[in-house]
Design an enzyme around this catalytic site. Structure first.
Site, PDB file in Angstrom:
ATOM      1  N   ALA A  35       0.831  -1.208   0.000  1.00 16.20           N
ATOM      2  CA  ALA A  35       0.000   0.000   0.000  1.00 16.20           C
ATOM      3  C   ALA A  35       0.866   1.260   0.000  1.00 16.20           C
ATOM      4  O   ALA A  35       0.575   2.230  -0.694  1.00 16.20           O
ATOM      5  CB  ALA A  35      -0.926  -0.005   1.207  1.00 16.20           C
ATOM      6  N   ASP A  38       2.370   1.692  -3.393  1.00 13.75           N
ATOM      7  CA  ASP A  38       1.363   2.209  -4.328  1.00 13.75           C
ATOM      8  C   ASP A  38       1.111   3.705  -4.131  1.00 13.75           C
ATOM      9  O   ASP A  38       0.961   4.452  -5.091  1.00 13.75           O
ATOM     10  CB  ASP A  38       0.040   1.445  -4.175  1.00 13.75           C
ATOM     11  CG  ASP A  38       0.196  -0.007  -4.601  1.00 13.75           C
ATOM     12  OD1 ASP A  38       1.193  -0.318  -5.283  1.00 13.75           O
ATOM     13  OD2 ASP A  38      -0.662  -0.830  -4.228  1.00 13.75           O
ATOM     14  N   GLU A 116      26.743 -22.364 -11.423  1.00 13.65           N
ATOM     15  CA  GLU A 116      25.463 -21.633 -11.495  1.00 13.65           C
ATOM     16  C   GLU A 116      24.382 -22.526 -12.072  1.00 13.65           C
ATOM     17  O   GLU A 116      24.622 -23.246 -13.026  1.00 13.65           O
ATOM     18  CB  GLU A 116      25.595 -20.420 -12.440  1.00 13.65           C
ATOM     19  CG  GLU A 116      26.628 -19.423 -12.002  1.00 13.65           C
ATOM     20  CD  GLU A 116      27.034 -18.484 -13.132  1.00 13.65           C
ATOM     21  OE1 GLU A 116      26.467 -18.552 -14.241  1.00 13.65           O
ATOM     22  OE2 GLU A 116      27.942 -17.682 -12.888  1.00 13.65           O
ATOM     23  N   LYS A 118      21.566 -23.620 -14.457  1.00 12.25           N
ATOM     24  CA  LYS A 118      21.306 -23.225 -15.848  1.00 12.25           C
ATOM     25  C   LYS A 118      19.806 -23.016 -15.992  1.00 12.25           C
ATOM     26  O   LYS A 118      19.036 -23.964 -16.084  1.00 12.25           O
ATOM     27  CB  LYS A 118      21.803 -24.313 -16.810  1.00 12.25           C
ATOM     28  CG  LYS A 118      21.689 -23.910 -18.268  1.00 12.25           C
ATOM     29  CD  LYS A 118      22.434 -24.898 -19.145  1.00 12.25           C
ATOM     30  CE  LYS A 118      22.456 -24.467 -20.594  1.00 12.25           C
ATOM     31  NZ  LYS A 118      21.142 -24.465 -21.222  1.00 12.25           N
ATOM     32  N   ASP A 120      16.244 -22.242 -17.456  1.00 14.00           N
ATOM     33  CA  ASP A 120      15.658 -22.596 -18.738  1.00 14.00           C
ATOM     34  C   ASP A 120      14.728 -21.471 -19.180  1.00 14.00           C
ATOM     35  O   ASP A 120      13.526 -21.509 -18.961  1.00 14.00           O
ATOM     36  CB  ASP A 120      14.894 -23.913 -18.592  1.00 14.00           C
ATOM     37  CG  ASP A 120      14.742 -24.606 -19.921  1.00 14.00           C
ATOM     38  OD1 ASP A 120      15.295 -24.100 -20.908  1.00 14.00           O
ATOM     39  OD2 ASP A 120      14.064 -25.643 -19.966  1.00 14.00           O
ATOM     40  N   TYR A 228      24.046 -13.556 -15.657  1.00 13.87           N
ATOM     41  CA  TYR A 228      25.131 -14.529 -15.483  1.00 13.87           C
ATOM     42  C   TYR A 228      26.431 -14.112 -16.166  1.00 13.87           C
ATOM     43  O   TYR A 228      27.349 -14.918 -16.252  1.00 13.87           O
ATOM     44  CB  TYR A 228      24.716 -15.918 -15.924  1.00 13.87           C
ATOM     45  CG  TYR A 228      24.142 -16.019 -17.326  1.00 13.87           C
ATOM     46  CD1 TYR A 228      24.923 -15.736 -18.438  1.00 13.87           C
ATOM     47  CD2 TYR A 228      22.825 -16.425 -17.514  1.00 13.87           C
ATOM     48  CE1 TYR A 228      24.398 -15.842 -19.715  1.00 13.87           C
ATOM     49  CE2 TYR A 228      22.287 -16.533 -18.785  1.00 13.87           C
ATOM     50  CZ  TYR A 228      23.081 -16.236 -19.881  1.00 13.87           C
ATOM     51  OH  TYR A 228      22.564 -16.334 -21.144  1.00 13.87           O
ATOM     52  N   LYS A 317      24.091 -31.244 -18.070  1.00 13.71           N
ATOM     53  CA  LYS A 317      22.633 -31.297 -18.183  1.00 13.71           C
ATOM     54  C   LYS A 317      22.033 -32.292 -17.192  1.00 13.71           C
ATOM     55  O   LYS A 317      22.617 -33.339 -16.912  1.00 13.71           O
ATOM     56  CB  LYS A 317      22.234 -31.709 -19.611  1.00 13.71           C
ATOM     57  CG  LYS A 317      22.798 -30.812 -20.696  1.00 13.71           C
ATOM     58  CD  LYS A 317      22.271 -29.385 -20.601  1.00 13.71           C
ATOM     59  CE  LYS A 317      20.914 -29.212 -21.212  1.00 13.71           C
ATOM     60  NZ  LYS A 317      20.902 -29.084 -22.656  1.00 13.71           N
ATOM     61  N   CYS A 411     -21.084 -45.338 -21.245  1.00 17.40           N
ATOM     62  CA  CYS A 411     -20.043 -45.525 -20.232  1.00 17.40           C
ATOM     63  C   CYS A 411     -19.263 -46.806 -20.514  1.00 17.40           C
ATOM     64  O   CYS A 411     -19.863 -47.870 -20.678  1.00 17.40           O
ATOM     65  CB  CYS A 411     -20.678 -45.589 -18.852  1.00 17.40           C
ATOM     66  SG  CYS A 411     -19.501 -46.062 -17.580  1.00 17.40           S
ATOM     67  N   CYS A 414     -20.268 -49.364 -17.428  1.00 18.04           N
ATOM     68  CA  CYS A 414     -21.606 -49.895 -17.156  1.00 18.04           C
ATOM     69  C   CYS A 414     -22.554 -49.744 -18.344  1.00 18.04           C
ATOM     70  O   CYS A 414     -23.685 -50.221 -18.288  1.00 18.04           O
ATOM     71  CB  CYS A 414     -22.207 -49.215 -15.924  1.00 18.04           C
ATOM     72  SG  CYS A 414     -22.671 -47.502 -16.213  1.00 18.04           S
ATOM     73  N   CYS A 429     -20.600 -40.270 -16.915  1.00 17.20           N
ATOM     74  CA  CYS A 429     -21.483 -41.428 -16.974  1.00 17.20           C
ATOM     75  C   CYS A 429     -22.698 -41.102 -16.132  1.00 17.20           C
ATOM     76  O   CYS A 429     -22.580 -40.640 -14.998  1.00 17.20           O
ATOM     77  CB  CYS A 429     -20.756 -42.643 -16.411  1.00 17.20           C
ATOM     78  SG  CYS A 429     -21.884 -43.951 -15.905  1.00 17.20           S
ATOM     79  N   CYS A 435     -23.189 -47.792 -11.775  1.00 13.17           N
ATOM     80  CA  CYS A 435     -21.941 -48.006 -12.504  1.00 13.17           C
ATOM     81  C   CYS A 435     -20.883 -48.589 -11.567  1.00 13.17           C
ATOM     82  O   CYS A 435     -20.566 -48.008 -10.529  1.00 13.17           O
ATOM     83  CB  CYS A 435     -21.468 -46.677 -13.078  1.00 13.17           C
ATOM     84  SG  CYS A 435     -19.859 -46.762 -13.867  1.00 13.17           S
TER      85      CYS A 435
HETATM   86  S1  IVH Z   1      26.850 -18.647 -19.814  1.00 13.55           S
HETATM   87  C1  IVH Z   1      29.742 -17.855 -22.977  1.00 13.55           C
HETATM   88  N1  IVH Z   1      25.427 -19.101 -17.647  1.00 13.55           N
HETATM   89  O1  IVH Z   1      22.409 -21.455 -21.660  1.00 13.55           O
HETATM   90  C2  IVH Z   1      28.778 -18.413 -22.031  1.00 13.55           C
HETATM   91  N2  IVH Z   1      24.410 -19.483 -19.761  1.00 13.55           N
HETATM   92  O2  IVH Z   1      23.679 -23.148 -23.816  1.00 13.55           O
HETATM   93  C3  IVH Z   1      27.380 -18.198 -22.433  1.00 13.55           C
HETATM   94  N3  IVH Z   1      22.081 -20.200 -19.653  1.00 13.55           N
HETATM   95  O3  IVH Z   1      22.353 -19.191 -24.327  1.00 13.55           O
HETATM   96  C4  IVH Z   1      26.356 -18.533 -21.499  1.00 13.55           C
HETATM   97  N4  IVH Z   1      21.909 -20.169 -17.460  1.00 13.55           N
HETATM   98  O4  IVH Z   1      20.710 -18.828 -22.434  1.00 13.55           O
HETATM   99  C5  IVH Z   1      25.447 -19.125 -18.997  1.00 13.55           C
HETATM  100  N5  IVH Z   1      24.267 -19.426 -15.656  1.00 13.55           N
HETATM  101  C6  IVH Z   1      24.303 -19.450 -17.001  1.00 13.55           C
HETATM  102  C7  IVH Z   1      23.178 -19.813 -17.766  1.00 13.55           C
HETATM  103  C8  IVH Z   1      23.282 -19.831 -19.162  1.00 13.55           C
HETATM  104  C9  IVH Z   1      21.286 -20.404 -18.600  1.00 13.55           C
HETATM  105  C10 IVH Z   1      21.699 -20.409 -21.074  1.00 13.55           C
HETATM  106  C11 IVH Z   1      21.970 -19.203 -21.943  1.00 13.55           C
HETATM  107  C12 IVH Z   1      22.795 -19.694 -23.094  1.00 13.55           C
HETATM  108  C13 IVH Z   1      22.627 -21.170 -23.008  1.00 13.55           C
HETATM  109  C14 IVH Z   1      23.887 -21.829 -23.506  1.00 13.55           C
END
Ligand code: IVH
Length: 676
Positions: A35, A38, A116, A118, A120, A228, A317, A411, A414, A429, A435
């Protein structure tokens, strides 16, 4: 007001709003109630509207100002946006380490790595000139992307102006824009309600949200940015380690991942990977692996690049959460309320860490939306502990003459007619308790632990009892004879006696459990408890007119309608009478709302809970008399925080509000529900 004072007030408001934004979106530590935020925002908007000379492009009021574009401008990246090499197992990681040491010399062992998650999402570049955000762009093909400045400006965790000082005159920040899972669910739920197309996964939803020409649409999507790394840097110096660069970015107001860590040696990378793999399902966002980077920027420079990826980084991965497989058949299951659910039988496929051979298809609308046919190749997704879903069809793999999926006209269990009632997407049903599928489901529900708690009456036994014609409704359970049970396959004397004893024990119950056990549509555990509390006796409940039912805290028109239908149904009421005649009984209650154990208290539920959904937790708390609020304030009595709890948990800690984890919460609930 003199002009100088107006300028000063506007500046002060901007600074205050920027600070709060940073605390809230970058540090996850909110400091003021919404609040108050805002109010300040409104005051600043008012000043800027009244005195247009005060307007500035980096004002917090300017996040959604731009008119829609008619097309995206192309942006060429001064430094290419690279991709990463992948590793899929420990050996790939050892090979990576060996390659690094071969180039650098063994004297560098053990190497320091920045680890770090990764994320998505979608890779983006943000360009700051003299601290001002001047351009946001997608990665595109790595050398040319699209200008999405108007859209990135709407994302609250992206500063329009960098904070503090000491940043280079030209600073290009790179990172990932993503949609947290909760935001994704919300977006899809809203789309479903409107009958619109849903997004396949959070990544697609993020991509779709950024690909809007109209920034007002993007502004409504709860997107996040996590940084990143950096691209171009001119007119300034950055520290010599990747992790230190990220810390600088955070000081300048950009969000970085809180789970990032620096470790020494490749074995420690493996530990980090395992740790995150365990947390993966609970994280509030999707990650598809871990990125490991040589932390020393001097060493990074020496290692350099091969084609499109750096030698100094690798992405390990996780097992895929999406895979392709074939749809073998669609079967139709009949649930307790007669709802007919299509279930996909799939060629078994390993996805999200388990082998999946079935997936729910929800209803006919879902099949139509997917455009699904028998024999299709489909993409199956299993994220965390969620039920596997079919997210899309791969059209180019459709076999010739693939047959459409026909819904049953009667159904499948039944043979009774099926109907689609009113607005509902589901087919039902109409056989009701004739049933066998509905009989079985009703009995299973009646016997379940939170209902009548009949120990030993499992799914298989229920199937046997119904298939053998010994039981056709819940009341018939209490007429079962020892000899009848002994006549069943695989039923010994001991099991038969145990079951009869369990049936006997179950007769002493509570009104709330009894109401829940009847399986009245839309009447879950919490509603049953509210009804029992409100009316105190079965008689009062069964005679209550609709207006009285509607006075109960979580009873709306739909629930009230189902209740009335149940009480008006002679066959349902006959079953209730038979149950009572068999000796099912409970103590009547005499309570009023003010006596409820949590009356006058305000609770907040945040994060992910294991045992039930947040809605259920809310309903259970309400049934105990608590008010359940969406945000934490000084008036909050208690906060229930599951994994992934963020700002609300932080706020509770700050205010000294009691915080319960799920286990403690469950114990507390059990105690309170038992006592009332
Ligand atoms: S570093 C030169 N750090 O992964 C290094 N990428 O397959 C470039 N991504 O296109 C990327 N988390 O979209 C880096 N902690 C992270 C990441 C990251 C996600 C993605 C990014 C990149 C793809 C590479």
């Amino acid at each position: 007001m003199p002009a100088s004072e107006i300028v000063r007030e506007a500046d002060a408001l901007r600074e205050r709003l920027d600070n709060w934004n940073y605390q809230y979106y970058v540090l996850d530590r909110p400091t003021v109630p919404d609040a108050e935020y805002d109010r300040c925002m409104q005051r600043l908007q008012q000043l800027e509207a009244q005195y247009p000379a005060l307007q500035r492009p980096d004002s917090p009021t300017q996040r959604v100002g731009a008119a829609p574009l008619d097309k995206f401008r192309q942006v060429s990246h001064e430094l290419p946006m690279l991709s990463l090499d992948n590793a899929f197992n420990e050996q790939d990681m050892l090979d990576f380490n060996r390659r690094l040491l071969d180039r650098l010399g063994a004297g560098h062992e053990p190497l320091e790595f920045a680890c770090e998650p990764k994320l998505d999402g979608i890779a983006v570049s943000l360009l700051y000139r003299d601290g001002l955000l001047v351009r946001g762009a997608t990665r595109g093909d790595g050398s040319t992307g699209e200008d999405i400045t108007h859209n990135v400006r709407t994302i609250a965790s992206i500063p329009l102006r960098l904070r503090g000082s000491g940043y280079p005159a030209v600073l290009e920040v790179r990172g990932e824009i993503y949609l947290p899972r909760a935001g994704f669910e919300e977006l899809n739920e809203a789309a479903r309600q409107r009958g619109d197309k849903t997004f396949v996964n959070p990544r697609n939803a993020a991509a779709g949200s950024l690909r809007q020409l109209d920034a007002r649409i993007t502004a409504r999507r709860p997107l996040q940015m996590c940084c990143y790394g950096v691209g171009q840097v001119q007119g300034g110096e950055l520290p010599g380690a990747h992790s230190q660069v990220l810390e600088c970015l955070q000081h300048w107001g950009l969000r970085i991942n809180a789970l990032s860590r620096v470790v020494r040696g490749i074995e420690a990378c493996d530990d980090y990977y395992r740790e995150l793999a365990e947390q993966r399902a609970e994280l509030p966002y999707d990650i598809d692996g871990i990125v490991f980077k040589v932390n020393d920027l001097g060493l990074q420079q020496r290692l350099g690049f091969v084609s499109r990826a750096p030698r100094w980084a690798i992405a390990r991965k996780f097992p895929a959460q999406e895979e392709m497989t074939r749809l073998l058949d669609v079967e139709f299951q009949v649930g307790r309320t007669g709802a007919i659910t299509p279930v996909a039988r799939l060629e078994p496929v390993f996805v999200g860490g388990v082998t999946v051979s079935n997936a729910t298809l929800h209803n006919a609308d879902e099949i139509a939306r997917l455009g699904l046919r028998l024999g299709d190749t489909v993409v199956v997704r299993r994220a965390g502990d969620v039920i596997p879903q079919i997210v899309s069809v791969v059209p180019e793999r459709r076999p010739a003459g693939a047959a459409a999926i026909a819904f049953p006209q009667t159904c499948p269990v039944c043979g009774s007619p099926v109907e689609r009632t009113g607005e509902e997407a589901v087919l039902r049903c109409m056989g009701g308790l004739v049933c066998a599928a509905q009989q079985k489901a009703a009995i299973r529900h009646f016997a379940s632990r939170r209902a009548m708690d009949i120990e030993g009456l499992g799914d298989k036994l229920v199937d046997q009892l119904v298939d053998e014609g010994l039981v056709d409704n819940v009341a018939a359970l209490y007429r079962l004879q020892r000899e009848q049970l002994l006549g069943l396959e695989r039923m010994g004397e001991k099991s038969a006696d145990n079951l009869l004893q369990a049936l006997e024990r179950s007769k002493h119950t509570s009104l709330a459990r009894f109401i829940f056990a009847l399986g009245i549509r839309e009447v879950g555990e919490a509603t049953a408890l509210s009804l029992a509390r409100h009316f105190g006796s079965w008689k009062a409940l069964a005679q209550a007119p609709e207006e009285q039912l509607l006075q109960v805290s979580d009873v709306g028109p739909v629930v009230a309608d189902h209740l009335v239908q149940f009480f008006d149904s002679p066959s349902s009421m006959a079953v209730v009478e038979q149950l009572r005649a068999a000796g099912v009984s409970w103590p009547d209650l005499a309570v009023s709302a003010a006596d409820l154990p949590l009356s006058g208290q305000t609770w907040v539920v945040t994060g992910k809970l294991e045992a039930f959904s947040r809605d259920e937790a809310k309903a259970r708390l309400q049934a105990l008399g608590a008010k359940v609020a969406g945000s934490v304030s000084a008036k909050t009595t208690c906060v229930v925080a599951g994994p992934g709890a963020g700002s609300k948990l932080a706020r509770a800690t700050e205010l000294g509000v009691e915080v319960l984890d799920e286990t403690t919460f469950l114990a507390r609930l059990a105690g309170l529900e038992g006592s009332s």
